[in-house]
Write an enzyme that holds these catalytic residues in place. Structure first.
Site, PDB file in Angstrom:
ATOM      1  N   GLY A 152      38.158  31.958  30.844  1.00 32.27           N
ATOM      2  CA  GLY A 152      39.538  32.372  31.133  1.00 32.27           C
ATOM      3  C   GLY A 152      40.542  31.277  30.813  1.00 32.27           C
ATOM      4  O   GLY A 152      40.181  30.209  30.311  1.00 32.27           O
ATOM      5  N   ASP A 192      42.468  29.238  32.814  1.00 34.31           N
ATOM      6  CA  ASP A 192      42.330  27.970  33.534  1.00 34.31           C
ATOM      7  C   ASP A 192      40.999  27.307  33.229  1.00 34.31           C
ATOM      8  O   ASP A 192      40.907  26.071  33.166  1.00 34.31           O
ATOM      9  CB  ASP A 192      42.429  28.197  35.050  1.00 34.31           C
ATOM     10  CG  ASP A 192      43.815  28.637  35.482  1.00 34.31           C
ATOM     11  OD1 ASP A 192      44.680  28.826  34.608  1.00 34.31           O
ATOM     12  OD2 ASP A 192      44.034  28.796  36.704  1.00 34.31           O
ATOM     13  N   ASP A 207      26.761  36.659  36.464  1.00 35.01           N
ATOM     14  CA  ASP A 207      27.885  37.475  36.927  1.00 35.01           C
ATOM     15  C   ASP A 207      28.184  37.083  38.377  1.00 35.01           C
ATOM     16  O   ASP A 207      27.275  36.740  39.133  1.00 35.01           O
ATOM     17  CB  ASP A 207      27.496  38.964  36.848  1.00 35.01           C
ATOM     18  CG  ASP A 207      28.718  39.858  36.891  1.00 35.01           C
ATOM     19  OD1 ASP A 207      29.010  40.486  35.861  1.00 35.01           O
ATOM     20  OD2 ASP A 207      29.382  39.918  37.956  1.00 35.01           O
ATOM     21  N   SER A 247      41.584  39.208  37.632  1.00 38.69           N
ATOM     22  CA  SER A 247      42.795  38.462  38.006  1.00 38.69           C
ATOM     23  C   SER A 247      44.090  39.203  37.685  1.00 38.69           C
ATOM     24  O   SER A 247      45.172  38.687  37.954  1.00 38.69           O
ATOM     25  CB  SER A 247      42.794  37.099  37.307  1.00 38.69           C
ATOM     26  OG  SER A 247      43.171  37.243  35.954  1.00 38.69           O
ATOM     27  N   THR A 273      45.728  32.246  45.667  1.00 39.79           N
ATOM     28  CA  THR A 273      46.904  32.629  44.883  1.00 39.79           C
ATOM     29  C   THR A 273      48.140  32.929  45.720  1.00 39.79           C
ATOM     30  O   THR A 273      48.031  33.399  46.861  1.00 39.79           O
ATOM     31  CB  THR A 273      46.583  33.892  44.044  1.00 39.79           C
ATOM     32  OG1 THR A 273      47.816  34.457  43.549  1.00 39.79           O
ATOM     33  CG2 THR A 273      45.918  34.979  44.873  1.00 39.79           C
ATOM     34  N   GLU A 279      49.889  35.383  45.283  1.00 39.48           N
ATOM     35  CA  GLU A 279      49.919  36.831  45.530  1.00 39.48           C
ATOM     36  C   GLU A 279      49.566  37.157  46.978  1.00 39.48           C
ATOM     37  O   GLU A 279      49.916  38.225  47.485  1.00 39.48           O
ATOM     38  CB  GLU A 279      48.910  37.539  44.611  1.00 39.48           C
ATOM     39  CG  GLU A 279      49.476  38.029  43.295  1.00 39.48           C
ATOM     40  CD  GLU A 279      50.330  39.291  43.449  1.00 39.48           C
ATOM     41  OE1 GLU A 279      51.419  39.322  42.850  1.00 39.48           O
ATOM     42  OE2 GLU A 279      49.903  40.225  44.164  1.00 39.48           O
ATOM     43  N   TYR A 333      44.282  43.259  44.483  1.00 41.90           N
ATOM     44  CA  TYR A 333      43.940  41.881  44.055  1.00 41.90           C
ATOM     45  C   TYR A 333      44.292  40.880  45.154  1.00 41.90           C
ATOM     46  O   TYR A 333      43.470  40.034  45.534  1.00 41.90           O
ATOM     47  CB  TYR A 333      44.689  41.556  42.762  1.00 41.90           C
ATOM     48  CG  TYR A 333      44.689  40.087  42.393  1.00 41.90           C
ATOM     49  CD1 TYR A 333      43.568  39.490  41.809  1.00 41.90           C
ATOM     50  CD2 TYR A 333      45.807  39.278  42.635  1.00 41.90           C
ATOM     51  CE1 TYR A 333      43.572  38.146  41.466  1.00 41.90           C
ATOM     52  CE2 TYR A 333      45.808  37.934  42.303  1.00 41.90           C
ATOM     53  CZ  TYR A 333      44.692  37.374  41.717  1.00 41.90           C
ATOM     54  OH  TYR A 333      44.686  36.033  41.387  1.00 41.90           O
ATOM     55  N   LYS A 340      41.753  38.519  47.245  1.00 40.30           N
ATOM     56  CA  LYS A 340      41.898  37.060  47.216  1.00 40.30           C
ATOM     57  C   LYS A 340      42.012  36.487  48.624  1.00 40.30           C
ATOM     58  O   LYS A 340      41.579  35.371  48.891  1.00 40.30           O
ATOM     59  CB  LYS A 340      43.133  36.669  46.401  1.00 40.30           C
ATOM     60  CG  LYS A 340      42.885  36.614  44.911  1.00 40.30           C
ATOM     61  CD  LYS A 340      42.089  35.365  44.524  1.00 40.30           C
ATOM     62  CE  LYS A 340      41.797  35.326  43.042  1.00 40.30           C
ATOM     63  NZ  LYS A 340      40.941  34.202  42.645  1.00 40.30           N
TER      64      LYS A 340
END
Ligand code: NAP
Ligand code: G4F
Length: 348
Positions: free
Chosen positions: A11, A13, A59, A85, A128, A130, A156, A160
């Protein structure tokens, strides 16, 4: 030589962090998912991009594979960046999001314990902004700190929050060196094209070169605290170098709307945008030619929106000595110039 394991190494990051840790002299292992062999095109691309990373197949839903990876590698530090994400996508697939982005964190923590590494391996969880949700009632004027209340507004964000609290719980229950970075939006040339900043920078480049007619967006008025991803991975690393684990906000302390991002991005390509109309009929028009370049498509609206995010990074600045290097105009410029270069190279 220290050893690090990064989940989600493919990804945005993950790529920045792998490079940073390699430069700091780490042996870097990166978890990818899927059934790739060395001849798989994606595997080849990742290997070309980061030849210094040992790619490990696992995974986040597979506790056995994670445990095997932990037992074999015995890393000093684990950075858990893997997640579903995309906030908009999480409304379409909330159950998978809960499994991967929420329970997946528990799988990594349990794998560390099953491998007998809970006293030695340090753990970073990608929490996050969020989780705050951006609602009027919980929005401090000076920006969200580590102490602010949470009110997630998406599947999401809810997932998180589980990952955040289970990490805090393992720190308190088992004495693990486990820290959560509560990161506000961070972007750059590695950002996925489904996120709004990259969608805009790519479209600006393609419109400028005559490869695309216009750009369709959702809510232009949402505001985000946007920084550069390369700066934020340095903060992640610094968290794990502290004697004691703790949670930290990483943010710029500034907030800007999608509208402002659009204006600056088009300006970087020499196009001034005028806004006309209201609501779903609003358009962004080239001030010189009168051509409509930005349209609203309600398909990109979300069932619940986070209207405004603004972070207060005082704790990270004081304790970690962390500060963002790239400011908002610098970020927009970097992204547009990068995409102009990419699109021009494709044209040959
Ligand atoms: P990203 O580009 O979406 O990368 C996430 C990675 O997770 C992808 O490489 C993806 O693999 C991998 N992944 C997804 N499901 C998986 C599964 N079941 N098993 C193993 N790997 C899986 O996200 P990012 O922007 O780098 O963000 C890194 C982390 O920080 C994420 O946890 C994100 O939620 C969090 N975060 C990001 C921001 C931000 O502004 N970027 C801010 C706060 C927090 P594929 O490549 O195969 O799809
Ligand atoms: O770029 P976005 O999709 O990022 P969002 O939702 O803020 O989430 C990102 O940042 C979080 C940190 O706060 C991370 F945890 C998360 O993993 C991810 O990296 O959307 C930003 C804003 C939203 O308000 C959205 O409604 O842009 C608005 N928007 C308007 N038009 C759009 C679009 N977003 C997307 N993706 N696509 C659009 O066309």
């Amino acid at each position: 030589m220290k050893k690090a394991l990064i989940t989600g190494v493919a990804g945005q990051d993950g790529g920045h962090l792998a490079k940073l840790l390699h430069e700091k002299g780490y042996e870097v292992h990166g978890v990818i998912r899927g059934q790739m062999e060395a001849s798989h095109p994606r595997y080849k691309t990742l290997k070309q991009e980061m030849p210094f990373v040992n790619l490990v197949m696992a995974d986040l839903l597979d506790l056995a594979a994670l445990t095997r990876a932990l037992q074999e590698i015995q890393p000093d530090e684990v950075y858990n960046l893997a997640a579903i994400s995309h906030v908009g996508y999480s409304f379409r697939d909330p159950i998978l999001t809960a499994d991967v982005t929420g329970k997946g964190v528990l799988n990594v923590l349990e794998a560390i314990r099953l491998a007998g590494l809970e006293k030695t391996t340090r753990f970073y969880q990608a929490s996050t902004s969020e989780m705050f949700g951006g609602l009027d009632y919980n929005r401090p004027d000076t920006g969200y700190t580590e102490e602010a209340s949470f009110h997630p507004r998406s599947p999401y964000g809810v997932a998180k929050l589980y990952g955040h609290w289970i990490t805090c719980n393992y720190r308190e229950s088992y004495g693990m060196h486990a820290s959560c970075g509560i990161l506000f939006n961070h972007e750059g040339e590695r950002r996925g094209p489904e996120f709004v900043t990259r969608k805009i920078s790519k479209a600006v480049a393609r419109i400028k070169l005559g490869l695309q007619e216009d750009l369709e967006l959702g809510n232009l008025d949402a505001k985000r605290d946007w920084g550069y991803a390369g700066d934020y991975v340095e903060g992640m690393w610094r968290m794990l170098q502290q004697e004691q684990p703790a949670d930290y906000v990483l943010a710029t302390g500034e907030t800007h709307s999608i509208r402002e991002f659009c204006e600056l991005a088009f300006k970087e390509a020499g196009i001034n945008i005028n806004w006309q109309g209201n609501g779903v009929d609003e358009t962004g028009v080239d001030a010189t030619t009168g051509k409509v370049l930005i349209k609203i498509n309600p398909d990109f609206f979300r069932p619940a929106e986070v209207d405004l995010l603004l972070g207060n990074p005082a704790k990270a600045e004081k304790t970690l000595g962390w500060k963002r290097a790239i400011d908002f105009p610098g970020l927009v410029k970097l992204m547009v110039q990068h995409d102009l270069g990419l699109e021009e190279a494709k044209l040959g």
